[in-house]
Enzyme design. Structure first.
Site, PDB file in Angstrom:
ATOM      1  N   ARG A  32       0.943  -1.228   0.002  1.00  0.00           N
ATOM      2  CA  ARG A  32       0.021   0.472   0.307  1.00  0.00           C
ATOM      3  C   ARG A  32       0.504   1.799   0.238  1.00  0.00           C
ATOM      4  O   ARG A  32       0.668   2.433   0.726  1.00  0.00           O
ATOM      5  CB  ARG A  32      -1.101  -0.240   1.266  1.00  0.00           C
ATOM      6  N   ARG A  36      -3.076   6.840   0.297  1.00  0.00           N
ATOM      7  CA  ARG A  36      -3.666   8.221   1.182  1.00  0.00           C
ATOM      8  C   ARG A  36      -2.326   8.374   1.877  1.00  0.00           C
ATOM      9  O   ARG A  36      -3.171   9.347   2.376  1.00  0.00           O
ATOM     10  CB  ARG A  36      -4.679   7.553   2.120  1.00  0.00           C
ATOM     11  N   ARG A  45      -6.852  12.005  -6.423  1.00  0.00           N
ATOM     12  CA  ARG A  45      -7.511  10.761  -5.660  1.00  0.00           C
ATOM     13  C   ARG A  45      -8.739  12.099  -5.988  1.00  0.00           C
ATOM     14  O   ARG A  45      -9.953  12.099  -6.528  1.00  0.00           O
ATOM     15  CB  ARG A  45      -7.511  10.298  -4.736  1.00  0.00           C
ATOM     16  N   ASP A  82      -6.346  -2.741  -8.111  1.00  0.00           N
ATOM     17  CA  ASP A  82      -6.955  -3.522  -6.220  1.00  0.00           C
ATOM     18  C   ASP A  82      -7.316  -4.881  -6.726  1.00  0.00           C
ATOM     19  O   ASP A  82      -7.447  -5.335  -7.901  1.00  0.00           O
ATOM     20  CB  ASP A  82      -8.367  -2.850  -5.738  1.00  0.00           C
ATOM     21  N   TYR A 159     -14.777 -12.454  -0.444  1.00  0.00           N
ATOM     22  CA  TYR A 159     -15.350 -10.767  -0.746  1.00  0.00           C
ATOM     23  C   TYR A 159     -16.626 -11.405  -1.708  1.00  0.00           C
ATOM     24  O   TYR A 159     -17.650 -10.994  -1.625  1.00  0.00           O
ATOM     25  CB  TYR A 159     -14.384 -10.165  -1.993  1.00  0.00           C
TER      26      TYR A 159
END
Ligand code: CP3
Length: 356
Positions: A32, A36, A45, A82, A159
């Site tokens: 990651r 962010r 973003r 992703d 998921y």
């Protein structure tokens, strides 16, 4: 037809470490790392309608992939995408809800749902990822290797059944006990899609790939073997068959979060690197995995909330425990989004300056 001559990679420490070769110093990247924590990421973003637009626009995905290489000085780039692009390519679209996480409108409930899923065709369904990889390789111009990735079949299955994140993934685990055969059918479809996807990532220019089994830790050792390792093993074997057929290096990293109960089995996989999380004891893991694999990890990401001296001390302790060879430094899981960039840099600098 124009034949492309691969650009030589200048800093190939991660590839060397994956092969078990001497590196002079320990290489480092962060799960990651594109995200962010970086104000530069948050700016890009903000300029788009949502996360998916960023993932599906190759120029922007390329831009944020390169950011941590320039800003943090890591030894690899990881393509910005992703793991959830695979369920979408198979017929289950996802949304990313702000401050909540992934959400699937349709989930898998039974045979009809599984039958209606297709095997992903990467060139059609995931062309935007492949384009982002090609673009990023051009922009990197051989500076550092590019890491491709996919979710491990079990984590994708979680998921697809749950429709969102979960603490227990009890719907997914219930399915394993109540719909044993169907679970295998679905896992096989995900596996076939993932094999095609990772092959396509290598062809587009990825230098190494990582399989993320983020929810390995919710299974018992027995179920983990039957419903996860079996499929990870198929993926590794298939990539390595291609590897020998084309005599091109196709290194594979397997990161199974929470699978400390399966380290011995993970050590038998046809892969190059095993990722450790911070619950896993380094020397204990080395004993269980054996001597042939390179290990990756495994500092607790929460250490990066501490003061600089603590970060340095803990990072050095980690480096010493792994030793100077067969190690790629990383955190034990993705960097937390509210981590201070200067502290991330401190972690990276400590690794790059360390002398054994
Ligand atoms: O590592 C990198 O820098 C490359 C990019 C990357 C993302 N997701 C970007 C992302 C990678 C490798 C992933 C993998 C991924 N995605 C995993 C496996 C790794 C892990 O953390 O265990 C999983 C389980 C997912 C699914 C996912 N995607 C979740 C649960 C979330 C929401 C939680 C969160 O972090 O916000 C995402 C969204 C996501 N994927 C973001 C990023 C940068 C945040 C989106 C935003 O910018 O708002």
């Amino acid at each position: 037809m124009q034949i492309e001559i691969p650009v030589k990679i200048q800093n190939d420490l991660i590839l060397k470490a994956a092969r078990g070769q001497e590196t002079g110093r320990t290489p480092v990247w962060l799960m990651r790392q594109a995200g962010r924590i970086l104000p530069e990421y948050r700016k890009v973003r903000k300029s788009v309608s949502g996360f998916k637009e960023l993932v599906q626009t190759p120029e922007l995905a390329c831009e944020v992939t390169l950011q941590p290489v320039d800003i943090l000085g890591v030894d690899a780039a990881i393509i910005f995408s992703d793991i959830l692009v695979i369920p979408e390519a198979m017929g289950l679209p996802y949304q990313l809800i702000e401050n909540k996480g992934p959400f699937f409108e349709k989930t898998i409930k039974g045979l009809d749902d599984i039958d209606s899923l297709k095997i992903a065709n990467p060139k059609e369904d995931l062309h935007y990822v492949l384009e982002a990889i090609r673009l990023t390789k051009t922009e990197l111009d051989g500076k550092v290797p590019l890491i491709g990735f996919a979710g491990a079949p079990w984590t994708i299955f979680c998921y697809m059944l749950e429709g969102s994140g979960s603490k227990t993934f009890s719907k997914a685990r219930k399915f394993l006990y109540t719909q044993h055969e169907l679970a295998h059918q679905l896992l096989q479809k995900i596996t076939d899609s993932t094999i095609a996807y990772l092959q396509a990532q290598f062809e587009a220019g990825a230098d190494i790939v990582q399989l993320f089994d983020s929810w390995a830790g919710v299974l018992s050792p027995q179920l983990y073997k039957e419903f996860s390792l079996r499929y990870i093993s198929q993926i590794c074997d298939s990539i390595k068959n291609q590897h020998s057929a084309n005599s091109i290096q196709r290194p594979v990293i397997v990161f199974a979060k929470g699978a400390y109960f399966s380290l011995k089995e993970l050590g038998k996989l046809n892969c190059d690197v095993i990722g450790l999380d911070w619950n896993m004891d380094i020397s204990e893991s080395r004993k269980l995995i054996g001597e042939t694999k390179t290990l990756q990890g495994n500092l607790d990401p929460a250490v990066l909330y501490a003061d600089f001296q603590t970060i340095k001390n803990e990072t050095k302790k980690m480096l010493n425990n792994f030793g100077p060879k067969q190690h790629i430094a990383n955190l034990g899981h993705g960097v937390y989004p509210d981590t201070d960039v200067e502290r991330v840099k401190c972690f990276i600098e400590t690794i790059k300056e360390y002398e054994f």
